[in-house]
Design a protein around this motif. Sequence first.
Motif, mmCIF file in Angstrom:
data_model
loop_
_atom_site.group_PDB
_atom_site.id
_atom_site.type_symbol
_atom_site.label_atom_id
_atom_site.label_comp_id
_atom_site.label_asym_id
_atom_site.label_seq_id
_atom_site.Cartn_x
_atom_site.Cartn_y
_atom_site.Cartn_z
ATOM 1 N N SER A 39 -60.115 -9.217 63.764
ATOM 2 C CA SER A 39 -58.889 -10.011 63.909
ATOM 3 C C SER A 39 -58.740 -10.540 65.325
ATOM 4 O O SER A 39 -58.339 -11.694 65.536
ATOM 5 C CB SER A 39 -57.668 -9.163 63.539
ATOM 6 O OG SER A 39 -57.729 -8.738 62.200
ATOM 7 N N LYS A 43 -58.434 -14.471 66.357
ATOM 8 C CA LYS A 43 -57.242 -14.941 67.079
ATOM 9 C C LYS A 43 -57.588 -15.523 68.442
ATOM 10 O O LYS A 43 -56.892 -16.420 68.938
ATOM 11 C CB LYS A 43 -56.233 -13.791 67.228
ATOM 12 C CG LYS A 43 -55.542 -13.414 65.937
ATOM 13 C CD LYS A 43 -54.377 -12.468 66.158
ATOM 14 C CE LYS A 43 -54.831 -11.104 66.621
ATOM 15 N NZ LYS A 43 -53.674 -10.161 66.738
ATOM 16 N N GLN A 61 -59.208 -9.604 54.629
ATOM 17 C CA GLN A 61 -58.204 -10.649 54.763
ATOM 18 C C GLN A 61 -56.796 -10.056 54.716
ATOM 19 O O GLN A 61 -55.926 -10.426 55.514
ATOM 20 C CB GLN A 61 -58.377 -11.687 53.649
ATOM 21 C CG GLN A 61 -57.185 -12.613 53.417
ATOM 22 C CD GLN A 61 -56.809 -13.461 54.620
ATOM 23 O OE1 GLN A 61 -57.557 -13.557 55.598
ATOM 24 N NE2 GLN A 61 -55.639 -14.094 54.549
ATOM 25 N N ALA A 62 -56.567 -9.106 53.796
ATOM 26 C CA ALA A 62 -55.240 -8.504 53.663
ATOM 27 C C ALA A 62 -54.841 -7.755 54.925
ATOM 28 O O ALA A 62 -53.699 -7.856 55.389
ATOM 29 C CB ALA A 62 -55.210 -7.575 52.453
ATOM 30 N N GLN A 65 -54.181 -10.186 57.942
ATOM 31 C CA GLN A 65 -52.878 -10.853 57.896
ATOM 32 C C GLN A 65 -51.804 -10.018 58.580
ATOM 33 O O GLN A 65 -50.935 -10.540 59.275
ATOM 34 C CB GLN A 65 -52.485 -11.146 56.448
ATOM 35 C CG GLN A 65 -53.186 -12.353 55.856
ATOM 36 C CD GLN A 65 -52.650 -12.711 54.483
ATOM 37 O OE1 GLN A 65 -52.471 -11.861 53.626
ATOM 38 N NE2 GLN A 65 -52.393 -13.991 54.268
ATOM 39 N N LYS A 66 -51.861 -8.700 58.392
ATOM 40 C CA LYS A 66 -50.910 -7.823 59.052
ATOM 41 C C LYS A 66 -51.100 -7.831 60.560
ATOM 42 O O LYS A 66 -50.158 -7.581 61.320
ATOM 43 C CB LYS A 66 -51.062 -6.389 58.526
ATOM 44 C CG LYS A 66 -50.719 -6.210 57.054
ATOM 45 C CD LYS A 66 -50.884 -4.771 56.648
ATOM 46 C CE LYS A 66 -50.547 -4.568 55.178
ATOM 47 N NZ LYS A 66 -50.698 -3.146 54.769
ATOM 48 N N GLY A 68 -52.039 -10.466 62.221
ATOM 49 C CA GLY A 68 -51.779 -11.796 62.755
ATOM 50 C C GLY A 68 -52.942 -12.762 62.716
ATOM 51 O O GLY A 68 -52.932 -13.776 63.417
ATOM 52 N N ASN A 70 -55.769 -14.983 60.095
ATOM 53 C CA ASN A 70 -56.022 -15.485 58.752
ATOM 54 C C ASN A 70 -57.520 -15.717 58.592
ATOM 55 O O ASN A 70 -58.045 -16.757 58.989
ATOM 56 C CB ASN A 70 -55.243 -16.777 58.506
ATOM 57 C CG ASN A 70 -55.269 -17.203 57.043
ATOM 58 O OD1 ASN A 70 -56.236 -16.966 56.326
ATOM 59 N ND2 ASN A 70 -54.191 -17.837 56.588
ATOM 60 N N SER A 72 -59.263 -16.061 55.810
ATOM 61 C CA SER A 72 -59.579 -17.064 54.790
ATOM 62 C C SER A 72 -59.523 -18.466 55.382
ATOM 63 O O SER A 72 -60.387 -19.308 55.106
ATOM 64 C CB SER A 72 -58.597 -16.955 53.620
ATOM 65 O OG SER A 72 -58.779 -15.738 52.926
ATOM 66 N N LYS A 239 -49.484 -2.423 62.021
ATOM 67 C CA LYS A 239 -49.950 -3.629 62.685
ATOM 68 C C LYS A 239 -50.688 -3.376 63.986
ATOM 69 O O LYS A 239 -51.028 -4.325 64.697
ATOM 70 C CB LYS A 239 -48.758 -4.563 62.954
ATOM 71 C CG LYS A 239 -48.089 -5.073 61.690
ATOM 72 C CD LYS A 239 -46.960 -6.044 62.016
ATOM 73 C CE LYS A 239 -46.316 -6.582 60.749
ATOM 74 N NZ LYS A 239 -45.241 -7.546 61.041
#
Length: 251
Positions: A39, A43, A61-62, A65-66, A68, A70, A72, A239
Motif C-alpha cells: 500500500s 500511495k 485490494q480489500a 482500501q483500509k 488508503g 486502491n 485495483s 488501518k
Amino acid sequence: MIKELSSFIEYDASCRLNALITVSGHSTDGSFAIHHFLSTFVKNGHRVVFLSLAQPFGHFQAVAQKLGANLSLAKTDGQLSHIDGLSFSLQAHHDDDGNTSILTRCARCKSLRPLYDEVATLISSHTSSHPSSTLSVVIDNVSVLLSLGFAIEQLSEFVHYIQVDLKKISGNFVALVHKDGNSEDLANTLAYQADVLIFVEGLASGHSKDVHGQLTVTSRDSRLGTRRPRHVHYKVLDKTVSIFPIGTAVI
C-alpha cells in the motif's frame, strides 16, 4: 511511544529498500507487513510488480482500501502489474493440460526461469515507460514455491536475480517467507541476501489482546557490513500497525 512501521525500519520514499519479512510459527501472521509496504509503494506513486502466491488479489485490494490505497485502480492504470501465482498453487496437484500459466511452465521445465523472465520483463517495461518513477517488487509468499517442489537453490537464485535487476535501477524489493518446517533453511538462505530483515514472531508469554507479537528488525550497516537488531512489540490495528518498546504495553 508508537512508531509507524516504515519509520521504525528507517525507510522513506527516498531510500532503496531490500527487505525480507520472515515469519516464525504457524500461528503467526506476517502478512500485515506485506500489506503495509504494498500500500505504501502504491500511495507513493511507485511502479509495482506484485507476485501473489498465498492469497487472491481481492484480499490484498480489500486490505489496501483500509490503508488508503486502491490496488485495483493502480492495476487498471498500469501502475501495478500483478502476477497471479495462487491459481496455479491451488491446482498444483491436478493435471490440466490446458493450464498455460507461468508457474505451470515452471513446473513442466522444473525451472523458475519462466517466472523470472516474466518479472524481469515487467521491470523493464515499467522502467522504460516511466524512467523517473521508483520501481518496487513485492512477493507474497516465497515459501509457497518451496511447497510446490522447487529447490532452495532455485528460489535463492530467483530472488537474487530480481534483486540484482532492482539494484541497477535503485528499486525496492520486499518478500515474505515462513521460517518453520521445510522453509527454515530457505528463510536462513534468503536472509543473507537482504539489507533489512524483519522477523515476526509470537509472544513467548502467549496470546495477548494488547500485543500481537514481537518484531526484530536487523539492518545492514552500509559502512561496516554488520547488522544491528532492534526488538519491539507490535499490534495490528484496522488501518495501521502500532509499534512500541517491549514492556510498555499491559499484557
